[in-house]
Design an enzyme around this catalytic site. Structure first.
Site, PDB file in Angstrom:
ATOM      1  N   ARG A   1      -3.355  -5.200  -5.831  1.00 40.55           N
ATOM      2  CA  ARG A   1      -3.599  -5.981  -6.942  1.00 40.55           C
ATOM      3  C   ARG A   1      -3.644  -7.647  -6.397  1.00 40.55           C
ATOM      4  NH1 ARG A   1      -2.071  -1.737  -8.690  1.00 40.55           N
ATOM      5  NH2 ARG A   1      -0.818  -1.902  -7.130  1.00 40.55           N
ATOM      6  N   THR A   2      -2.623  -7.990  -6.001  1.00 34.01           N
ATOM      7  CA  THR A   2      -2.491  -9.726  -6.035  1.00 34.01           C
ATOM      8  C   THR A   2      -3.614 -10.274  -5.024  1.00 34.01           C
ATOM      9  OG1 THR A   2      -0.341  -9.314  -6.826  1.00 34.01           O
ATOM     10  CG2 THR A   2      -1.165 -11.264  -5.852  1.00 34.01           C
TER      11      THR A   2
ATOM     12  N   LYS B   1       4.533 -11.865  17.008  1.00 36.04           N
ATOM     13  CA  LYS B   1       4.900 -12.398  18.032  1.00 36.04           C
ATOM     14  C   LYS B   1       6.038 -13.348  18.116  1.00 36.04           C
ATOM     15  CE  LYS B   1       0.028 -12.457  19.428  1.00 36.04           C
ATOM     16  NZ  LYS B   1      -1.070 -13.557  19.533  1.00 36.04           N
TER      17      LYS B   1
ATOM     18  N   ARG C   1       2.229 -13.903   0.379  1.00 39.11           N
ATOM     19  CA  ARG C   1       3.265 -13.051  -0.103  1.00 39.11           C
ATOM     20  C   ARG C   1       4.115 -13.055   1.132  1.00 39.11           C
ATOM     21  NH1 ARG C   1       2.231  -7.594  -3.090  1.00 39.11           N
ATOM     22  NH2 ARG C   1       2.258  -9.126  -4.744  1.00 39.11           N
TER      23      ARG C   1
ATOM     24  N   HIS D   1       7.194 -14.216  -8.821  1.00 31.32           N
ATOM     25  CA  HIS D   1       5.828 -13.787  -8.638  1.00 31.32           C
ATOM     26  C   HIS D   1       5.012 -14.397  -9.741  1.00 31.32           C
ATOM     27  CE1 HIS D   1       2.061 -11.527  -7.731  1.00 31.32           C
ATOM     28  NE2 HIS D   1       2.785 -10.194  -7.984  1.00 31.32           N
TER      29      HIS D   1
HETATM   30  N1   CP Z   1       1.470  -6.511  -9.365  1.00 29.49           N
HETATM   31  C1   CP Z   1       1.467  -6.739  -8.025  1.00 29.49           C
HETATM   32  O1   CP Z   1       2.007  -7.798  -7.443  1.00 29.49           O
HETATM   33  O2   CP Z   1       0.861  -5.652  -7.453  1.00 29.49           O
HETATM   34  P1   CP Z   1       0.410  -5.618  -5.807  1.00 29.49           P
HETATM   35  O3   CP Z   1       1.956  -5.419  -5.140  1.00 29.49           O
HETATM   36  O4   CP Z   1      -0.416  -4.450  -5.438  1.00 29.49           O
HETATM   37  O5   CP Z   1       0.097  -7.005  -5.513  1.00 29.49           O
END
Ligand code: CP
Length: 304
Positions: free
Chosen positions: A51-52, A80, A101, A129
């Site tokens: 999603r993100t 590396k 991320r 998040h």
């Molecule tokens: N909600 C969320 O962060 O989903 P993903 O891990 O798929 O990005």
């Protein structure tokens, strides 16, 4: 230049304004179709995502911009031994904004200190998040129309669930919001967050293990997955993973206008039979995430 590392980096006025922009994007997408023409978003995902990452990419495309990046650290020079700092220094030569991320808490913060372009924390370990929180808030706003006075139940892995930590922080700033924290004793909200977000402000909250007893009072039920990837011990994960499974029967005592949220991915914690319940909003959250990320990109790129 602004980055977004923690949801509390944004004032409530800024969050409300992002929500207003997202609502305007929903109503008038054509107005925004070329706002980021010539701009590039880099998505640096050192940890898996559906999603993100894809919603950031869709968001930038819908703003008329371009996207580059990687979805697997193994295909980047991190494999590396390149540091996060050097990686963002390099990528800021190619992109105007970076969504990152990382499995290590604090990595996006370190990146923001070295980057020449805005960094968006797209999830750092079990910490924060913030853009999921923006998606959650937009969903609550669209469903309930307000945040003040809501009773919000968080259920599942409240220890490692970074979306819980960020949403608690955001909602703690609205008026008369009550929290019901439902988890096994091993997976409660970390003490430092309870102290900082709840105790310091004398907010109204309870901790319980009993989802069904809490159900009738909730306006929002925020279900979460037990975060297997954060456990040190697989046996503990197996013991705790099915602590809560939401089924239609368990919703019998819920308010008719309660809303069920989940950041997804789900594993077992919501039965697919719940998907047909009009109170289930987790797929709406996914779509809202794209709109609010569009609003955020515009804000951080200072696009009018
Ligand atoms: N909600 C969320 O962060 O989903 P993903 O891990 O798929 O990005």
């Amino acid at each position: 230049m602004r980055s977004l590392i923690d949801i509390l980096d944004l004032s409530t006025e800024e969050i409300d304004s992002l929500i207003d922009t997202a609502l305007d994007i929903i109503d008038n997408p054509e107005k925004y179709a070329h706002k980021c023409a010539g701009k590039k978003l880099a998505t640096l995902f050192f940890e898996p995502s559906t999603r993100t990452r894809l919603s950031f990419e869709a968001a930038m495309y819908e703003l008329g911009g371009h996207v580059l990046g990687f979805s697997d650290s193994g295909s980047s020079s991190a494999s590396k031994g390149e540091s996060v700092s050097d990686t963002v220094k390099v990528v800021s030569c190619y992109a105007d904004i970076i969504a990152m991320r990382h499995p290590k808490e604090g990595a996006p913060l370190v990146a923001s200190m070295k980057s020449d372009v805005p960094i968006i924390n797209a999830g750092d370990g079990g910490h924060n998040h913030p853009t999921q929180t923006l998606a959650d808030l937009l969903t609550i706003k669209r469903e309930h129309g307000h945040f003040d006075g809501l009773t919000v139940g968080f259920c599942g892995d409240l220890k490692f669930g970074r979306t819980v930590h960020s949403l608690l922080g955001a909602l703690s700033r609205y008026n008369n919001v009550r929290f019901v924290l439902i988890s096994p004793p091993e997976l409660t909200v970390p003490d430092y967050l309870k102290k900082e977000l709840l105790d310091k402000k004398n907010l109204d909250y309870i901790e319980t293990t009993d989802l069904e007893a809490a159900m009738p009072e909730l306006d929002i039920l925020y279900m979460t997955r037990v975060q297997r990837e954060r456990f040190f011990n697989e046996q503990d994960y197996i013991r705790l993973k099915d602590s809560y499974i939401l089924t239609p029967e368990k919703l019998e005592n819920a308010k008719p206008d309660m809303r069920i949220l989940h950041p997804l991915p789900r594993v077992n914690e919501i039965s697919v039979a719940v998907d047909d319940d009009p109170r289930a909003c987790y797929f709406k959250q996914v779509l809202n995430g794209k709109f609010v990320r569009m609003a955020l990109i515009l804000k951080l790129l200072e696009v009018d």
